[in-house]
Scaffold this active site. Structure first.
Site, PDB file in Angstrom:
ATOM      1  N   CYS A  78       1.065  -1.486  -0.213  1.00  0.00           N
ATOM      2  CA  CYS A  78       0.260  -0.132   0.386  1.00  0.00           C
ATOM      3  C   CYS A  78       0.769   1.737   0.073  1.00  0.00           C
ATOM      4  CB  CYS A  78      -0.893   0.347   1.540  1.00  0.00           C
ATOM      5  SG  CYS A  78      -0.108   0.180   2.375  1.00  0.00           S
ATOM      6  N   ASN A  98       2.609   1.424   4.267  1.00  0.00           N
ATOM      7  CA  ASN A  98       2.569   0.219   5.203  1.00  0.00           C
ATOM      8  C   ASN A  98       2.772   0.690   6.760  1.00  0.00           C
ATOM      9  OD1 ASN A  98       5.556  -2.022   6.020  1.00  0.00           O
ATOM     10  ND2 ASN A  98       3.125  -2.557   4.630  1.00  0.00           N
ATOM     11  N   CYS A 138      -1.065   1.071   7.630  1.00  0.00           N
ATOM     12  CA  CYS A 138      -3.130   0.631   7.505  1.00  0.00           C
ATOM     13  C   CYS A 138      -3.005  -0.659   6.791  1.00  0.00           C
ATOM     14  CB  CYS A 138      -3.669   1.432   7.218  1.00  0.00           C
ATOM     15  SG  CYS A 138      -3.447   3.453   8.140  1.00  0.00           S
ATOM     16  N   ARG A 139      -3.247  -0.747   5.600  1.00  0.00           N
ATOM     17  CA  ARG A 139      -3.632  -1.615   3.975  1.00  0.00           C
ATOM     18  C   ARG A 139      -2.636  -2.996   4.224  1.00  0.00           C
ATOM     19  NH1 ARG A 139      -5.146   2.351  -0.601  1.00  0.00           N
ATOM     20  NH2 ARG A 139      -3.014   3.096   0.439  1.00  0.00           N
ATOM     21  N   SER A 140      -1.961  -2.592   3.174  1.00  0.00           N
ATOM     22  CA  SER A 140      -0.752  -3.778   3.712  1.00  0.00           C
ATOM     23  C   SER A 140      -0.492  -4.539   4.500  1.00  0.00           C
ATOM     24  CB  SER A 140      -0.490  -3.563   3.068  1.00  0.00           C
ATOM     25  OG  SER A 140       0.980  -2.122   3.080  1.00  0.00           O
ATOM     26  N   ASP A 172      -8.067   3.818   1.043  1.00  0.00           N
ATOM     27  CA  ASP A 172      -6.965   3.685   2.260  1.00  0.00           C
ATOM     28  C   ASP A 172      -8.148   4.399   3.130  1.00  0.00           C
ATOM     29  OD1 ASP A 172      -5.429   5.786   3.974  1.00  0.00           O
ATOM     30  OD2 ASP A 172      -4.032   6.654   2.361  1.00  0.00           O
TER      31      ASP A 172
HETATM   32  P1  4NP Z   1      -1.340   2.597   3.940  1.00  0.00           P
HETATM   33  O1  4NP Z   1      -2.655   4.416   4.499  1.00  0.00           O
HETATM   34  O2  4NP Z   1      -1.143   3.495   3.431  1.00  0.00           O
HETATM   35  O3  4NP Z   1      -2.819   2.445   3.848  1.00  0.00           O
HETATM   36  O4  4NP Z   1      -0.395   2.145   5.360  1.00  0.00           O
HETATM   37  C1  4NP Z   1      -1.703   5.258   4.833  1.00  0.00           C
HETATM   38  C2  4NP Z   1      -0.877   5.778   5.803  1.00  0.00           C
HETATM   39  C3  4NP Z   1      -0.644   7.110   5.714  1.00  0.00           C
HETATM   40  C4  4NP Z   1       0.166   7.781   4.620  1.00  0.00           C
HETATM   41  C5  4NP Z   1      -1.593   7.155   3.930  1.00  0.00           C
HETATM   42  C6  4NP Z   1      -2.011   6.832   3.884  1.00  0.00           C
HETATM   43  N1  4NP Z   1       0.565   8.774   4.888  1.00  0.00           N
HETATM   44  O5  4NP Z   1       0.319   9.355   4.111  1.00  0.00           O
HETATM   45  O6  4NP Z   1       1.209   9.071   5.888  1.00  0.00           O
END
Ligand code: 4NP
Length: 156
Positions: A7, A10, A12-14, A123
């Site tokens: 994702c 790294n 939340c989703r993955s 997201d």
């Molecule tokens: P993820 O979510 O891609 O599912 O881990 C996010 C976590 C942090 C950020 C964006 C998406 N960020 O911009 O810091």
């Protein structure tokens, strides 16, 4: 068979998909035949545990997420057989690395027969609590299909 979930951050989703799929693989008795990891296309959170909201939601379903964030690199194309991304931006960013054409790259929800074509795992980072529950729901559905895909590749 080696599978990496990807994702943006790294956190939340993955890591959620990694935890959900690892439990399914373990329950199927395939833990010794399937390697599972996750990574982010971005580097902002490298070294961190998953977001506290992600870990709390996972814990409510009995999952302990211990992964530390790392950035996806070009080398991952050869270290993994299957790269599973969450959305179209991840797909674009992974493909931008101009990698050798060895690994298969797929969107996670393409393994869910009920999901619309090209459906993302949204997201949840900037939204509310419900978004984190939705990520778990979507990962559970898609990972069931992914498990069947992995089983058929192990048989091939
Ligand atoms: P993820 O979510 O891609 O599912 O881990 C996010 C976590 C942090 C950020 C964006 C998406 N960020 O911009 O810091």
């Amino acid at each position: 068979m080696r599978v990496v979930f990807v994702c943006l951050g790294n956190i939340c989703r993955s890591p959620t998909a990694e935890g959900v799929f690892a439990r399914m693989v373990r329950d199927a008795g395939l833990a010794d035949r399937v390697t599972i990891d996750s990574a982010g296309t971005g580097d902002w959170h490298v070294g961190e545990l998953a977001d506290p909201r992600t870990r709390a939601a996972a814990k409510r379903r009995g999952l302990e997420l211990t992964h530390r964030a790392r950035q996806f690199t070009r080398a991952d194309f050869t270290r993994f057989d299957l790269i599973v991304v969450m959305d179209a931006n991840n797909l674009r960013d992974v493909k931008r690395l101009d990698a050798p054409l060895s690994a298969e790259v797929r969107m996670l929800r393409s393994f869910d027969p009920e999901a619309p074509v090209d459906a993302p795992v949204p997201d949840p980072y900037s939204g509310g609590e419900a978004g984190f529950e939705e990520v778990l729901d979507l990962c559970e559905r898609a990972c069931a299909g992914l498990l069947e895909h992995v089983k058929s590749r192990l048989r091939a």
